[in-house]
Design a protein around this motif. Structure first.
Motif, PDB file in Angstrom:
ATOM      1  N   VAL A 143       0.861  -1.174   0.000  1.00  0.00           N
ATOM      2  CA  VAL A 143       0.000   0.000   0.000  1.00  0.00           C
ATOM      3  C   VAL A 143       0.904   1.233   0.000  1.00  0.00           C
ATOM      4  O   VAL A 143       1.845   1.313   0.780  1.00  0.00           O
ATOM      5  CB  VAL A 143      -0.918  -0.005   1.237  1.00  0.00           C
ATOM      6  N   PRO A 144       0.637   2.197  -0.874  1.00  0.00           N
ATOM      7  CA  PRO A 144       1.500   3.385  -0.936  1.00  0.00           C
ATOM      8  C   PRO A 144       1.251   4.344   0.223  1.00  0.00           C
ATOM      9  O   PRO A 144       0.457   5.259   0.128  1.00  0.00           O
ATOM     10  CB  PRO A 144       1.125   4.022  -2.271  1.00  0.00           C
ATOM     11  N   GLY A 145       1.906   4.099   1.321  1.00  0.00           N
ATOM     12  CA  GLY A 145       1.783   4.998   2.455  1.00  0.00           C
ATOM     13  C   GLY A 145       0.775   4.522   3.475  1.00  0.00           C
ATOM     14  O   GLY A 145       0.241   3.427   3.391  1.00  0.00           O
ATOM     15  N   PRO A 146       0.485   5.366   4.455  1.00  0.00           N
ATOM     16  CA  PRO A 146      -0.453   4.994   5.512  1.00  0.00           C
ATOM     17  C   PRO A 146      -1.890   4.881   4.990  1.00  0.00           C
ATOM     18  O   PRO A 146      -2.260   5.492   3.994  1.00  0.00           O
ATOM     19  CB  PRO A 146      -0.335   6.136   6.522  1.00  0.00           C
ATOM     20  N   VAL A 147      -2.675   4.087   5.700  1.00  0.00           N
ATOM     21  CA  VAL A 147      -4.065   3.824   5.315  1.00  0.00           C
ATOM     22  C   VAL A 147      -4.972   4.339   6.411  1.00  0.00           C
ATOM     23  O   VAL A 147      -4.719   4.145   7.603  1.00  0.00           O
ATOM     24  CB  VAL A 147      -4.292   2.317   5.090  1.00  0.00           C
ATOM     25  N   LEU A 148      -6.060   4.999   6.006  1.00  0.00           N
ATOM     26  CA  LEU A 148      -7.061   5.501   6.942  1.00  0.00           C
ATOM     27  C   LEU A 148      -8.421   5.113   6.397  1.00  0.00           C
ATOM     28  O   LEU A 148      -8.731   5.407   5.233  1.00  0.00           O
ATOM     29  CB  LEU A 148      -6.940   7.023   7.088  1.00  0.00           C
ATOM     30  N   ALA A 149      -9.222   4.442   7.189  1.00  0.00           N
ATOM     31  CA  ALA A 149     -10.555   3.989   6.787  1.00  0.00           C
ATOM     32  C   ALA A 149     -10.492   3.093   5.549  1.00  0.00           C
ATOM     33  O   ALA A 149     -11.362   3.138   4.688  1.00  0.00           O
ATOM     34  CB  ALA A 149     -11.480   5.173   6.540  1.00  0.00           C
ATOM     35  N   GLY A 150      -9.436   2.292   5.451  1.00  0.00           N
ATOM     36  CA  GLY A 150      -9.319   1.351   4.349  1.00  0.00           C
ATOM     37  C   GLY A 150      -8.853   1.948   3.035  1.00  0.00           C
ATOM     38  O   GLY A 150      -8.850   1.276   2.014  1.00  0.00           O
ATOM     39  N   ARG A 151      -8.474   3.207   3.036  1.00  0.00           N
ATOM     40  CA  ARG A 151      -7.998   3.874   1.824  1.00  0.00           C
ATOM     41  C   ARG A 151      -6.648   4.519   2.090  1.00  0.00           C
ATOM     42  O   ARG A 151      -6.409   5.036   3.175  1.00  0.00           O
ATOM     43  CB  ARG A 151      -8.974   4.954   1.381  1.00  0.00           C
ATOM     44  N   PRO A 152      -5.786   4.507   1.072  1.00  0.00           N
ATOM     45  CA  PRO A 152      -4.496   5.179   1.250  1.00  0.00           C
ATOM     46  C   PRO A 152      -4.685   6.671   1.497  1.00  0.00           C
ATOM     47  O   PRO A 152      -5.597   7.307   0.950  1.00  0.00           O
ATOM     48  CB  PRO A 152      -3.780   4.939  -0.074  1.00  0.00           C
ATOM     49  N   LEU A 153      -3.831   7.220   2.328  1.00  0.00           N
ATOM     50  CA  LEU A 153      -3.910   8.637   2.678  1.00  0.00           C
ATOM     51  C   LEU A 153      -3.757   9.531   1.452  1.00  0.00           C
ATOM     52  O   LEU A 153      -4.368  10.597   1.380  1.00  0.00           O
ATOM     53  CB  LEU A 153      -2.845   8.961   3.727  1.00  0.00           C
ATOM     54  N   ILE A 154      -2.976   9.080   0.485  1.00  0.00           N
ATOM     55  CA  ILE A 154      -2.810   9.847  -0.759  1.00  0.00           C
ATOM     56  C   ILE A 154      -4.157  10.005  -1.463  1.00  0.00           C
ATOM     57  O   ILE A 154      -4.517  11.088  -1.921  1.00  0.00           O
ATOM     58  CB  ILE A 154      -1.786   9.155  -1.682  1.00  0.00           C
ATOM     59  N   TRP A 155      -4.908   8.910  -1.560  1.00  0.00           N
ATOM     60  CA  TRP A 155      -6.203   8.956  -2.245  1.00  0.00           C
ATOM     61  C   TRP A 155      -7.193   9.819  -1.467  1.00  0.00           C
ATOM     62  O   TRP A 155      -7.969  10.569  -2.066  1.00  0.00           O
ATOM     63  CB  TRP A 155      -6.744   7.544  -2.421  1.00  0.00           C
ATOM     64  N   LEU A 156      -7.172   9.730  -0.149  1.00  0.00           N
ATOM     65  CA  LEU A 156      -8.068  10.571   0.660  1.00  0.00           C
ATOM     66  C   LEU A 156      -7.733  12.049   0.497  1.00  0.00           C
ATOM     67  O   LEU A 156      -8.631  12.897   0.464  1.00  0.00           O
ATOM     68  CB  LEU A 156      -7.982  10.164   2.134  1.00  0.00           C
ATOM     69  N   THR A 157      -6.448  12.363   0.375  1.00  0.00           N
ATOM     70  CA  THR A 157      -6.040  13.755   0.138  1.00  0.00           C
ATOM     71  C   THR A 157      -6.547  14.240  -1.211  1.00  0.00           C
ATOM     72  O   THR A 157      -7.053  15.356  -1.330  1.00  0.00           O
ATOM     73  CB  THR A 157      -4.506  13.873   0.210  1.00  0.00           C
ATOM     74  N   LEU A 158      -6.432  13.391  -2.229  1.00  0.00           N
ATOM     75  CA  LEU A 158      -6.949  13.762  -3.549  1.00  0.00           C
ATOM     76  C   LEU A 158      -8.463  13.945  -3.517  1.00  0.00           C
ATOM     77  O   LEU A 158      -9.003  14.851  -4.159  1.00  0.00           O
ATOM     78  CB  LEU A 158      -6.562  12.704  -4.590  1.00  0.00           C
ATOM     79  N   GLN A 159      -9.156  13.102  -2.754  1.00  0.00           N
ATOM     80  CA  GLN A 159     -10.610  13.257  -2.634  1.00  0.00           C
ATOM     81  C   GLN A 159     -10.975  14.559  -1.927  1.00  0.00           C
ATOM     82  O   GLN A 159     -11.922  15.244  -2.333  1.00  0.00           O
ATOM     83  CB  GLN A 159     -11.211  12.065  -1.887  1.00  0.00           C
ATOM     84  N   ALA A 160     -10.243  14.907  -0.879  1.00  0.00           N
ATOM     85  CA  ALA A 160     -10.516  16.166  -0.172  1.00  0.00           C
ATOM     86  C   ALA A 160     -10.258  17.366  -1.078  1.00  0.00           C
ATOM     87  O   ALA A 160     -11.048  18.328  -1.091  1.00  0.00           O
ATOM     88  CB  ALA A 160      -9.666  16.257   1.086  1.00  0.00           C
ATOM     89  N   LEU A 161      -9.185  17.328  -1.853  1.00  0.00           N
ATOM     90  CA  LEU A 161      -8.913  18.417  -2.802  1.00  0.00           C
ATOM     91  C   LEU A 161      -9.981  18.486  -3.890  1.00  0.00           C
ATOM     92  O   LEU A 161     -10.312  19.571  -4.370  1.00  0.00           O
ATOM     93  CB  LEU A 161      -7.535  18.230  -3.437  1.00  0.00           C
ATOM     94  N   THR A 162     -10.526  17.348  -4.270  1.00  0.00           N
ATOM     95  CA  THR A 162     -11.593  17.332  -5.273  1.00  0.00           C
ATOM     96  C   THR A 162     -12.842  18.017  -4.739  1.00  0.00           C
ATOM     97  O   THR A 162     -13.451  18.834  -5.433  1.00  0.00           O
ATOM     98  CB  THR A 162     -11.914  15.884  -5.686  1.00  0.00           C
ATOM     99  N   VAL A 163     -13.222  17.696  -3.524  1.00  0.00           N
ATOM    100  CA  VAL A 163     -14.399  18.342  -2.917  1.00  0.00           C
ATOM    101  C   VAL A 163     -14.164  19.844  -2.791  1.00  0.00           C
ATOM    102  O   VAL A 163     -15.049  20.658  -3.095  1.00  0.00           O
ATOM    103  CB  VAL A 163     -14.727  17.694  -1.555  1.00  0.00           C
ATOM    104  N   ALA A 164     -12.969  20.226  -2.379  1.00  0.00           N
ATOM    105  CA  ALA A 164     -12.653  21.648  -2.257  1.00  0.00           C
ATOM    106  C   ALA A 164     -12.678  22.336  -3.623  1.00  0.00           C
ATOM    107  O   ALA A 164     -13.099  23.486  -3.735  1.00  0.00           O
ATOM    108  CB  ALA A 164     -11.292  21.828  -1.588  1.00  0.00           C
ATOM    109  N   SER A 165     -12.263  21.630  -4.667  1.00  0.00           N
ATOM    110  CA  SER A 165     -12.300  22.202  -6.015  1.00  0.00           C
ATOM    111  C   SER A 165     -13.736  22.406  -6.499  1.00  0.00           C
ATOM    112  O   SER A 165     -14.032  23.402  -7.161  1.00  0.00           O
ATOM    113  CB  SER A 165     -11.560  21.293  -7.003  1.00  0.00           C
ATOM    114  N   VAL A 166     -14.603  21.474  -6.169  1.00  0.00           N
ATOM    115  CA  VAL A 166     -16.007  21.627  -6.554  1.00  0.00           C
ATOM    116  C   VAL A 166     -16.622  22.825  -5.823  1.00  0.00           C
ATOM    117  O   VAL A 166     -17.356  23.622  -6.421  1.00  0.00           O
ATOM    118  CB  VAL A 166     -16.789  20.324  -6.268  1.00  0.00           C
TER     119      VAL A 166
END
Length: 105
Positions: free
Chosen positions: A35-58
């Motif tokens: 897994v690329p890096g730490p995992v939070l709630a079953g998802r890599p932290l990198i992906w969660l960061t990208l999701q948070a930036l996506t919501v902020a972009s919307v």
């Protein structure tokens, strides 16, 4: 240019490039090595960061659209064109991010 517009341009570009880099990494490693890096709630932290930036972009897209309408007559044509292009890019970004699963819970 408003803060939301500046944030939208930076965050949108970061999400697009970051998601392609992350997916390229997964494809090249086979996605099974580690897994690329730490995992939070079953998802890599990198992906969660990208999701948070996506919501902020919307949210930034939603805030930039009224600003574009407000300044239509008071700023030079180039500025209106840039804001309009940014809003269109933000609107195209929404279905793109849904397709790649960035806006899905």
């Amino acid at each position: 240019m408003s803060r939301a517009a500046r944030f939208l341009s930076a965050a949108g570009l970061t999400v697009v490039l970051g998601s392609f880099a992350y997916l390229f990494y997964l494809v090249m490693t086979g996605g099974k090595l580690a897994v690329p890096g730490p995992v939070l709630a079953g998802r890599p932290l990198i992906w969660l960061t990208l999701q948070a930036l996506t919501v902020a972009s919307v949210v930034a897209t939603v805030l930039t659209a009224p600003a574009w309408r407000r300044v239509r007559g008071s700023v030079p044509r180039e500025e209106r064109g840039r804001l309009g292009l940014l809003v269109v890019g933000g609107l195209v970004f929404i279905p793109w991010s849904l397709y790649w699963g960035l806006l899905l819970p």
